[in-house]
Design an enzyme around this catalytic site. Structure first.
Site, PDB file in Angstrom:
ATOM      1  N   GLY A  45       0.793  -1.227   0.000  1.00 10.40           N
ATOM      2  CA  GLY A  45       0.000   0.000   0.000  1.00 10.40           C
ATOM      3  C   GLY A  45       0.825   1.278   0.000  1.00 10.40           C
ATOM      4  N   ARG A 102      -9.127  21.916   9.072  1.00 13.34           N
ATOM      5  CA  ARG A 102     -10.163  22.365  10.000  1.00 13.34           C
ATOM      6  C   ARG A 102      -9.636  22.549  11.411  1.00 13.34           C
ATOM      7  NH1 ARG A 102     -15.201  18.669   8.060  1.00 13.34           N
ATOM      8  NH2 ARG A 102     -13.518  17.434   7.184  1.00 13.34           N
ATOM      9  N   HIS A 136     -10.436  26.983   4.624  1.00 14.88           N
ATOM     10  CA  HIS A 136     -11.457  26.995   5.666  1.00 14.88           C
ATOM     11  C   HIS A 136     -11.407  28.320   6.455  1.00 14.88           C
ATOM     12  CE1 HIS A 136     -14.477  25.293   8.134  1.00 14.88           C
ATOM     13  NE2 HIS A 136     -13.723  25.230   9.213  1.00 14.88           N
ATOM     14  N   LYS A 198     -25.494  29.390  14.537  1.00 18.08           N
ATOM     15  CA  LYS A 198     -25.503  27.915  14.618  1.00 18.08           C
ATOM     16  C   LYS A 198     -24.793  27.453  15.890  1.00 18.08           C
ATOM     17  CE  LYS A 198     -22.292  25.247  12.388  1.00 18.08           C
ATOM     18  NZ  LYS A 198     -21.575  24.643  11.246  1.00 18.08           N
ATOM     19  N   ARG A 200     -23.206  23.813  17.779  1.00 18.44           N
ATOM     20  CA  ARG A 200     -22.900  22.391  17.607  1.00 18.44           C
ATOM     21  C   ARG A 200     -22.930  21.726  18.978  1.00 18.44           C
ATOM     22  NH1 ARG A 200     -21.734  20.239  12.872  1.00 18.44           N
ATOM     23  NH2 ARG A 200     -20.585  21.365  11.258  1.00 18.44           N
ATOM     24  N   ASP A 224     -21.504  28.298   1.771  1.00 18.16           N
ATOM     25  CA  ASP A 224     -20.535  27.813   2.761  1.00 18.16           C
ATOM     26  C   ASP A 224     -19.259  27.422   2.034  1.00 18.16           C
ATOM     27  OD1 ASP A 224     -19.599  27.126   5.250  1.00 18.16           O
ATOM     28  OD2 ASP A 224     -21.200  25.708   5.707  1.00 18.16           O
ATOM     29  N   THR A 229     -20.959  16.492   6.249  1.00 21.56           N
ATOM     30  CA  THR A 229     -22.101  15.597   6.465  1.00 21.56           C
ATOM     31  C   THR A 229     -23.428  16.259   6.077  1.00 21.56           C
ATOM     32  OG1 THR A 229     -22.450  16.378   8.710  1.00 21.56           O
ATOM     33  CG2 THR A 229     -20.932  14.523   8.446  1.00 21.56           C
ATOM     34  N   ALA A 230     -23.357  17.538   5.716  1.00 26.36           N
ATOM     35  CA  ALA A 230     -24.529  18.328   5.303  1.00 26.36           C
ATOM     36  C   ALA A 230     -25.492  18.646   6.450  1.00 26.36           C
ATOM     37  CB  ALA A 230     -25.284  17.679   4.143  1.00 26.36           C
ATOM     38  N   THR A 232     -25.095  21.021   8.622  1.00 24.24           N
ATOM     39  CA  THR A 232     -25.188  22.483   8.703  1.00 24.24           C
ATOM     40  C   THR A 232     -26.195  23.030   7.694  1.00 24.24           C
ATOM     41  OG1 THR A 232     -22.885  22.618   9.429  1.00 24.24           O
ATOM     42  CG2 THR A 232     -23.840  24.632   8.492  1.00 24.24           C
TER      43      THR A 232
HETATM   44  C1  R5P Z   1     -17.972  25.080   9.432  1.00 19.13           C
HETATM   45  O1  R5P Z   1     -17.152  25.781   9.998  1.00 19.13           O
HETATM   46  C2  R5P Z   1     -17.899  24.883   7.942  1.00 19.13           C
HETATM   47  O2  R5P Z   1     -17.912  26.105   7.260  1.00 19.13           O
HETATM   48  C3  R5P Z   1     -19.020  24.005   7.452  1.00 19.13           C
HETATM   49  O3  R5P Z   1     -20.247  24.647   7.740  1.00 19.13           O
HETATM   50  C4  R5P Z   1     -19.011  22.667   8.104  1.00 19.13           C
HETATM   51  O4  R5P Z   1     -17.719  22.126   8.134  1.00 19.13           O
HETATM   52  C5  R5P Z   1     -19.911  21.735   7.321  1.00 19.13           C
HETATM   53  O5  R5P Z   1     -19.962  20.509   7.984  1.00 19.13           O
HETATM   54  P1  R5P Z   1     -21.269  19.600   7.907  1.00 19.13           P
HETATM   55  O6  R5P Z   1     -21.650  19.547   6.461  1.00 19.13           O
HETATM   56  O7  R5P Z   1     -20.811  18.254   8.435  1.00 19.13           O
HETATM   57  O8  R5P Z   1     -22.302  20.247   8.759  1.00 19.13           O
END
Ligand code: R5P
Length: 317
Positions: A45, A102, A136, A198, A200, A224, A229-230, A232
């Protein structure tokens, strides 16, 4: 000046396996072919890299996003190493997506700062410059002690939305961190701005606390830098719909679309999700409301300007 009219000689574009279609698109826009390389794996690998063309004295651009698997990073570092040992005159790492960025500070005890480690590795491998796209955080540029040209996919998205005749559009930042990007979009699209507060409560769980700004009866564009994972954007879309928004569009430069992302986006009240091809998308992650816009020409123009020692920021004026 139109970036495509800058004459080019003495440069080479090469890539690993992370996003070959994008690298091919860049090469096509530049009127060239990708430098021949051999990027394979040993039986266990491990990554093996060899340049199959002479790059001695050349201005070399290595296109490779660093999203998982981690072998994408190893391929990039080994390609830089190979180009340096093959006497390239200058090596620019083109990062359509800066993965591992990140974690950019020590916000909990005993955490690694992946963004800085990535920058260190890229610099130590022998890169002379970095050409990045929608980091980011913009200040990640400062993690590199070599020149960084930071591009925005905004011109690609705004060209897309200008064709849509959005009704009384409002650009919505899905969290405070995206507000700067959203403000830029709003200005370019002559739209108003709203910001979502928002929270978390847990990793990968997103909760809308409040929407600051007017969205009722308006077409909303949620902007964004990435969709992972969508959680947000799908939660944000639901909150906007409850407040009486008309059509909801989502755009994000980097479509990672991991885990439940496709299902969440398909079930949310979203008319269209637009992402770019900064990260290669597996065919099973495509769904009817998804549009993929190419950043190939934008990156190609930036490569031309870099090679010709001309201002890259003029691309955004
Ligand atoms: C947050 O700081 C980023 O800008 C995105 O909103 C975030 O990383 C998206 O993550 P997910 O799609 O998992 O909510």
């Amino acid at each position: 000046m139109d970036g495509l009219s800058v004459p080019l000689t003495g440069f080479r574009v090469l890539t690993g396996t992370a996003n070959r279609p994008l690298a091919e698109e860049i090469a096509r826009s530049l009127g060239t072919e990708l430098c021949r390389t051999n990027v394979t794996r040993f039986a266990d690998g491990e990554v093996f890299v060899r340049l199959d063309e002479n790059v001695r004295g050349a201005d070399v651009f290595i296109v490779q996003p660093t999203n998982p698997p981690a072998e994408n990073i190893m391929e990039l570092l080994l390609l830089v190493d190979a180009a340096r040992r093959a006497s390239a005159a200058r090596i620019t790492v083109v990062l359509p997506y800066y993965g591992y960025a990140r974690q950019d500070r020590k916000d909990q005890p005993r955490v690694a700062i992946g963004a800085k480690l990535m920058a260190n590795m890229i610099m130590r491998s022998g890169a002379d410059r970095v050409l990045g796209l929608d980091f980011h955080q913009h200040q990640l540029q400062g993690f590199f002690d070599i020149p960084v040209d930071h591009l925005y996919a905004a011109p690609v998205f705004t060209a897309h939305y200008r064709k849509k005749n959005l009704v009384d559009p409002v650009v919505v930042a899905p969290d405070v961190g995206s507000a700067k990007m959203a403000r830029g979009f709003a200005k370019r699209l002559n739209a108003s701005l709203a910001i979502i507060d928002k929270r978390r409560p847990a990793a990968n769980v997103s909760e809308v606390v409040n929407v600051v700004g007017e969205v009722e009866g308006k077409d909303c564009l949620l902007a964004d830098d990435m969709i992972d994972t969508a959680g947000t954007v799908s939660e944000a879309a639901r909150a906007l719909k409850k407040l009486g928004a008309r059509d909801i569009y989502v755009c994000a430069t980097h479509g990672l679309l991991s885990g439940p992302a496709v299902q969440r986006l398909s079930e949310a009240p979203i008319t269209e999700v637009a992402i770019t091809d900064s990260v290669a998308l597996a065919p099973e992650k495509r769904f009817p409301a998804l549009t993929v816009l190419s950043v190939g020409e934008l990156l190609a123009k930036a490569i031309r300007f870099t090679h010709a020692d001309q201002s890259v920021s003029s691309l955004f004026e």
